[in-house]
Design a protein around this motif. Structure first.
Motif, PDB file in Angstrom:
ATOM      1  N   ARG A   9     -20.734   1.060 -22.546  1.00  0.00           N
ATOM      2  CA  ARG A   9     -19.428   0.901 -21.908  1.00  0.00           C
ATOM      3  C   ARG A   9     -19.584   0.729 -20.402  1.00  0.00           C
ATOM      4  O   ARG A   9     -18.962  -0.142 -19.795  1.00  0.00           O
ATOM      5  CB  ARG A   9     -18.558   2.108 -22.219  1.00  0.00           C
ATOM      6  N   THR A  10     -20.431   1.545 -19.794  1.00  0.00           N
ATOM      7  CA  THR A  10     -20.675   1.447 -18.351  1.00  0.00           C
ATOM      8  C   THR A  10     -21.303   0.102 -18.003  1.00  0.00           C
ATOM      9  O   THR A  10     -20.915  -0.541 -17.021  1.00  0.00           O
ATOM     10  CB  THR A  10     -21.566   2.603 -17.877  1.00  0.00           C
ATOM     11  N   ASP A  14     -19.645  -2.645 -15.612  1.00  0.00           N
ATOM     12  CA  ASP A  14     -20.396  -3.154 -14.459  1.00  0.00           C
ATOM     13  C   ASP A  14     -20.419  -4.683 -14.469  1.00  0.00           C
ATOM     14  O   ASP A  14     -20.253  -5.328 -13.432  1.00  0.00           O
ATOM     15  CB  ASP A  14     -21.828  -2.624 -14.459  1.00  0.00           C
ATOM     16  N   TYR A  15     -20.619  -5.251 -15.647  1.00  0.00           N
ATOM     17  CA  TYR A  15     -20.638  -6.713 -15.785  1.00  0.00           C
ATOM     18  C   TYR A  15     -19.270  -7.304 -15.460  1.00  0.00           C
ATOM     19  O   TYR A  15     -19.159  -8.274 -14.705  1.00  0.00           O
ATOM     20  CB  TYR A  15     -21.068  -7.107 -17.201  1.00  0.00           C
ATOM     21  N   VAL A  16     -18.214  -6.712 -16.010  1.00  0.00           N
ATOM     22  CA  VAL A  16     -16.855  -7.182 -15.749  1.00  0.00           C
ATOM     23  C   VAL A  16     -16.563  -7.126 -14.248  1.00  0.00           C
ATOM     24  O   VAL A  16     -16.023  -8.071 -13.669  1.00  0.00           O
ATOM     25  CB  VAL A  16     -15.822  -6.344 -16.540  1.00  0.00           C
ATOM     26  N   ILE A  39      -7.058 -10.354  -8.623  1.00  0.00           N
ATOM     27  CA  ILE A  39      -8.428 -10.147  -9.090  1.00  0.00           C
ATOM     28  C   ILE A  39      -9.031  -8.931  -8.403  1.00  0.00           C
ATOM     29  O   ILE A  39      -9.729  -8.131  -9.033  1.00  0.00           O
ATOM     30  CB  ILE A  39      -9.284 -11.417  -8.866  1.00  0.00           C
ATOM     31  N   GLU A  40      -8.758  -8.765  -7.114  1.00  0.00           N
ATOM     32  CA  GLU A  40      -9.239  -7.591  -6.375  1.00  0.00           C
ATOM     33  C   GLU A  40      -8.691  -6.305  -6.983  1.00  0.00           C
ATOM     34  O   GLU A  40      -9.396  -5.301  -7.084  1.00  0.00           O
ATOM     35  CB  GLU A  40      -8.852  -7.706  -4.903  1.00  0.00           C
ATOM     36  N   ALA A  46     -11.526  -1.494 -12.325  1.00  0.00           N
ATOM     37  CA  ALA A  46     -12.803  -1.336 -13.022  1.00  0.00           C
ATOM     38  C   ALA A  46     -13.674  -0.310 -12.309  1.00  0.00           C
ATOM     39  O   ALA A  46     -14.313   0.538 -12.944  1.00  0.00           O
ATOM     40  CB  ALA A  46     -13.527  -2.683 -13.125  1.00  0.00           C
ATOM     41  N   SER A  47     -13.669  -0.359 -11.003  1.00  0.00           N
ATOM     42  CA  SER A  47     -14.438   0.582 -10.193  1.00  0.00           C
ATOM     43  C   SER A  47     -13.971   2.023 -10.429  1.00  0.00           C
ATOM     44  O   SER A  47     -14.780   2.940 -10.602  1.00  0.00           O
ATOM     45  CB  SER A  47     -14.263   0.206  -8.725  1.00  0.00           C
TER      46      SER A  47
END
Length: 87
Positions: A9-10, A14-16, A39-40, A46-47
């Protein structure tokens, strides 16, 4: 098995996040400011999820009690005008 899921999942997040960073750069280079901003926001979301500061699903918010988190949907009427609809 849970550890393996957490690692996968991580890695996926990270990829996304990396792809979102590239998309943001592309949107900025084309002067698509609103698109770059959205997008930001996804990049930051995600972060936050990666760091554990946000739930990965809507409705799992902390400090909100039980039940669902309120939603707001954006709909377009026939004339193309935007309107908010709380549900």
């Amino acid at each position: 098995m849970g550890e393996q899921y957490g690692r996968r999942r991580t890695e996926t997040l990270d990829y996304v996040q990396a792809m979102l960073g590239q998309l943001r750069t592309m949107a900025l280079s084309e002067r698509c400011d609103m698109l770059a901003y959205l997008i930001e926001m996804a990049y930051l979301e995600a972060s936050d999820i990666i760091r554990g500061e946000r739930p990965h699903r809507v409705g799992q918010g902390r400090g909100l009690g039980e039940g669902r988190v309120g939603e707001c949907r954006l709909e377009l009427d026939v004339g193309g005008n935007k309107r908010d609809r709380a549900s």
